[in-house]
Design an enzyme around this catalytic site. Structure first.
Site, PDB file in Angstrom:
ATOM      1  N   GLU A 142      -1.892  -0.577  -8.424  1.00 33.91           N
ATOM      2  CA  GLU A 142      -3.819  -0.128  -8.336  1.00 33.91           C
ATOM      3  C   GLU A 142      -4.028   0.780  -8.009  1.00 33.91           C
ATOM      4  OE1 GLU A 142      -6.032  -2.998  -5.422  1.00 33.91           O
ATOM      5  OE2 GLU A 142      -3.593  -4.594  -5.345  1.00 33.91           O
ATOM      6  N   LYS A 186     -13.459  -8.193  -6.132  1.00 34.08           N
ATOM      7  CA  LYS A 186     -13.959  -8.115  -4.475  1.00 34.08           C
ATOM      8  C   LYS A 186     -15.284  -8.802  -4.379  1.00 34.08           C
ATOM      9  CE  LYS A 186     -10.281  -4.625  -2.231  1.00 34.08           C
ATOM     10  NZ  LYS A 186      -9.788  -4.448  -3.173  1.00 34.08           N
ATOM     11  N   LYS A 195       1.465  -1.064   0.086  1.00 37.21           N
ATOM     12  CA  LYS A 195       0.135   0.075   0.061  1.00 37.21           C
ATOM     13  C   LYS A 195       1.108   0.975   0.097  1.00 37.21           C
ATOM     14  CE  LYS A 195      -4.268  -2.143   0.772  1.00 37.21           C
ATOM     15  NZ  LYS A 195      -5.754  -1.572   0.043  1.00 37.21           N
TER      16      LYS A 195
END
Length: 345
Positions: free
Chosen positions: A205, A257, A149
């Protein structure tokens, strides 16, 4: 058939950071069905501040589902396009009820413990020292694909972290994915992608915030390494809308997801379109408990994905549920000798 629902708060072992802030707990909801002495369970994995169904009437909709459970899985799913996490919970609960074992939804070589699912190791945002500690831990545990991240600490420090990894491990040894969670500004995104490119990354992403369709499309045309859409898929409900989005942006990958995109059925729609347009994909959890993660993992195995999936989140919480899922050497296994918490159902 009887149905009820209840909320459960998952507590993180340590605060987990993204560019949207730091999380210490995660709300989730369970639908429990009962018929002829059997029970089934489904998880509605909402993520406040991000899920399309983060709405004031969420619990009211769960109550409506339980009062109308006689409609069945198909009709309920079709009645709830704007509540993708509840769609997922319904799918799971009905599959669970019909299964001989309420947690064995999709029997396969995975649930027989003869095959595993390759997964990425997740590294959360934080101080550089904390991120370095996590990276070393993932590498020690046998992961050859890690996901970082980025976007919350100083960008130069993030570049230094990536340089540190690459000084010890080549792209052939360790695949690196990064997730910006929309943190880059429109005017700086390409420059940052060019700076990141030196580290031979697999993908990034959501470099910019969702909703900037033209800007994202332009980025995907000129990016030096692949872009994966994540948040961009949230709130896109119909098959027609999904196809138009992929046609306009033409991303290199999409990240799926099930709790965010309408469960297995919604995810399958995205996969079908991605394959049609030669777009890569992988499936990740949305920080569900082990109950939702178990269902996602079993279904994911059947999709024959060829690249690492994002399903290694079971150990994040202090109060998760004991289950057969375990991570060994960067692989997710279904260890049949490990039992589910008997008290939950």
């Amino acid at each position: 058939m009887l149905a009820n629902y209840h909320k459960y708060m998952l507590e993180f072992k340590r605060p987990s950071g993204t560019s949207r802030g730091v999380m210490t707990e995660k709300e989730t909801w369970f639908i429990v069905l009962e018929e002829n002495g059997k029970k089934g369970i489904g998880e509605c994995g909402i993520l406040r501040g991000l899920s399309a169904d983060d709405r004031p009437d969420y619990e009211e909709k769960l109550k409506w589902v339980c009062e109308n459970i006689h409609l069945g899985a198909q009709k309920l799913w079709e009645a709830l396009p704007e509540f993708p996490s509840i769609q997922f919970g319904i799918e799971m609960a009905f599959l669970s009820l019909k299964s001989e074992n309420p947690y064995l939804l999709f029997p396969s070589d995975f649930t027989n413990n003869s095959k595993s699912i390759t997964i990425n190791g997740l590294v959360w945002m934080g101080e550089a020292s904390f991120m370095k500690e996590q990276i070393e831990e993932k590498l020690a545990h046998g992961f050859n694909c890690i996901k970082l991240k980025i976007g919350a600490i100083d960008f130069q420090k993030e570049l230094e972290l990536l340089q540190s990894i690459r000084s010890h491990f080549s792209a052939e040894q360790i695949e690196i994915r990064v997730d910006a969670n929309g943190a880059f500004g429109l005017d700086e995104a390409l420059d940052k992608l060019n700076q990141l490119n030196q580290f031979q990354l697999h993908s990034i992403e959501q470099p910019i915030k969702k909703g900037y369709i033209k800007e994202m499309s332009d980025l995907c045309k000129v990016t030096p390494f692949p872009i994966a859409l994540d948040e961009e898929l949230i709130g896109i409900f119909s098959a027609d809308e999904k196809e138009k989005l992929l046609q306009k942006i033409k991303p290199q990958y999409i990240i799926l997801k099930p709790s965010f995109i309408g469960g297995f059925r919604g995810t399958h729609e995205w996969i079908t379109l991605a394959n049609q347009y030669n777009i890569g994909w992988w499936i990740t959890s949305a920080l569900e408990s082990n109950i939702g993660l178990n269902a996602i993992a079993q279904w994911t195995f059947l999709q024959n994905a060829k690249i690492p999936q994002g399903l290694g989140t079971g150990a994040l919480y202090t109060n998760n549920f004991d289950c057969p899922l375990e991570v060994l050497d960067g692989q997710l296994w279904y260890n049949k000798s490990k039992k589910w918490e008997s008290s939950f159902l």
